[in-house]
Design a protein around this motif. Sequence first.
Motif, short mmCIF file in Angstrom:
data_model
loop_
_atom_site.label_atom_id
_atom_site.label_comp_id
_atom_site.label_asym_id
_atom_site.label_seq_id
_atom_site.Cartn_x
_atom_site.Cartn_y
_atom_site.Cartn_z
N VAL A 1 0.74 12.72 -1.23
CA VAL A 1 1.94 12.22 -1.90
C VAL A 1 2.47 10.97 -1.19
N ALA A 2 2.66 9.91 -1.96
CA ALA A 2 3.23 8.67 -1.43
C ALA A 2 4.74 8.71 -1.58
N THR A 3 5.44 8.43 -0.50
CA THR A 3 6.90 8.38 -0.56
C THR A 3 7.44 7.02 -0.13
N LYS A 4 6.56 6.15 0.36
CA LYS A 4 6.96 4.83 0.86
C LYS A 4 5.90 3.80 0.47
N LEU A 5 6.25 2.52 0.64
CA LEU A 5 5.30 1.43 0.48
C LEU A 5 5.24 0.65 1.78
N ASN A 6 4.07 0.11 2.09
CA ASN A 6 3.91 -0.70 3.30
C ASN A 6 4.66 -2.02 3.14
N TYR A 7 5.43 -2.40 4.15
CA TYR A 7 6.31 -3.56 4.08
C TYR A 7 5.59 -4.90 4.18
N ALA A 8 4.52 -4.99 4.96
CA ALA A 8 3.85 -6.28 5.19
C ALA A 8 2.38 -6.05 5.51
N PRO B 1 -2.64 -0.03 15.37
CA PRO B 1 -1.69 -0.64 14.43
C PRO B 1 -0.59 0.32 14.00
N SER B 2 0.53 -0.28 13.64
CA SER B 2 1.63 0.49 13.06
C SER B 2 2.14 -0.28 11.85
N VAL B 3 2.74 0.45 10.94
CA VAL B 3 3.26 -0.15 9.71
C VAL B 3 4.76 0.11 9.64
N SER B 4 5.45 -0.74 8.90
CA SER B 4 6.85 -0.51 8.57
C SER B 4 6.89 -0.01 7.13
N ALA B 5 7.71 0.98 6.88
CA ALA B 5 7.73 1.63 5.58
C ALA B 5 9.00 1.29 4.81
N ILE B 6 8.82 0.87 3.57
CA ILE B 6 9.94 0.59 2.67
C ILE B 6 10.34 1.90 1.99
N TYR B 7 11.63 2.18 1.99
CA TYR B 7 12.11 3.38 1.29
C TYR B 7 12.89 3.06 0.03
N ALA B 8 13.12 1.76 -0.25
CA ALA B 8 13.79 1.37 -1.49
C ALA B 8 13.55 -0.11 -1.76
N ALA B 9 13.42 -0.45 -3.03
CA ALA B 9 13.28 -1.85 -3.45
C ALA B 9 13.48 -1.93 -4.95
N ASP B 10 14.07 -3.03 -5.40
CA ASP B 10 14.24 -3.28 -6.82
C ASP B 10 13.13 -4.17 -7.33
N GLU B 11 12.84 -4.04 -8.61
CA GLU B 11 11.86 -4.87 -9.30
C GLU B 11 10.51 -4.92 -8.60
N VAL B 12 9.97 -3.73 -8.28
CA VAL B 12 8.62 -3.64 -7.72
C VAL B 12 7.66 -3.94 -8.86
N ARG B 13 6.92 -5.00 -8.73
CA ARG B 13 6.01 -5.45 -9.79
C ARG B 13 4.68 -4.70 -9.67
N GLU B 14 4.54 -3.68 -10.49
CA GLU B 14 3.35 -2.81 -10.42
C GLU B 14 2.06 -3.61 -10.55
N THR C 1 0.85 -1.19 0.00
CA THR C 1 0.00 0.00 0.00
C THR C 1 0.89 1.25 0.00
N PRO C 2 0.65 2.20 -0.91
CA PRO C 2 1.42 3.45 -0.89
C PRO C 2 1.12 4.24 0.39
N LEU C 3 2.15 4.83 0.97
CA LEU C 3 2.01 5.55 2.24
C LEU C 3 2.59 6.96 2.15
N ALA C 4 1.93 7.88 2.85
CA ALA C 4 2.47 9.22 3.08
C ALA C 4 2.91 9.24 4.54
N ILE C 5 4.14 9.65 4.78
CA ILE C 5 4.73 9.60 6.11
C ILE C 5 4.88 11.01 6.67
N ASP C 6 4.48 11.19 7.95
CA ASP C 6 4.73 12.43 8.67
C ASP C 6 5.82 12.12 9.69
#
Length: 192
Positions: free
Chosen positions: A141-148, A156-169, A46-51
């Motif tokens: 604006v989304a700057t991260k993706l939800n990790y799991a 609830p809390s989420v972990s945010a991914i800030y980089a990944a290769d081969e993200v399959r849209e 899930t795309p995330l906007a982080i504060d």
Amino acid sequence: MKYEVNEAGPVREELWDEKTVRVHTGGFNINPNDFPRSVEYIKKGTPLAIDWATRNAKPVKTVTLAAALEADDTEVIVKKNHTFLVNEHVGNGTKAATISAIDSVDTATDKLTISAALGALPEGTVLTISTEAGDNKALLVATKLNYADVKLEGQPSVSAIYAADEVRESKLPYALTDAIKTSLTVRFLIIP
């Protein structure tokens, strides 16, 4: 030795190259009220906007048009896979309108009633959550993706991914707009 899996659940497809994932240390709070009651989990990808000041995350919601819009339409037929709520704002980057009703049309689509027309748009256009209704209003604006996958219970809390290769849209849970792809930056190598 026998390895046996006793846990039931769906077989997960790989959304990105797991070896290249970079996750921010610590979690980000997410509000269960940002999702419909029918949603049990915040989906992985899930795309995330982080504060950063509050360590809060908001989902950057998108929805795909299931039918073309005419210039003055205020009833929008969209694909089911979305998490929009009544009173949220949906936009195309030029205009945004407030959602006043969400009706199930059938098993594949919903009808959104919006406060103002967004203009003529072709089927397949992806709309995004906006900060407010009106002309030239900013989209979230989304700057991260939800990790799991995260269960929406308690606080609830989420972990945010800030980089990944081969993200399959095509495997992500929600459609991405070009603006979201740009805001994720080159840290994410997005492929079809």
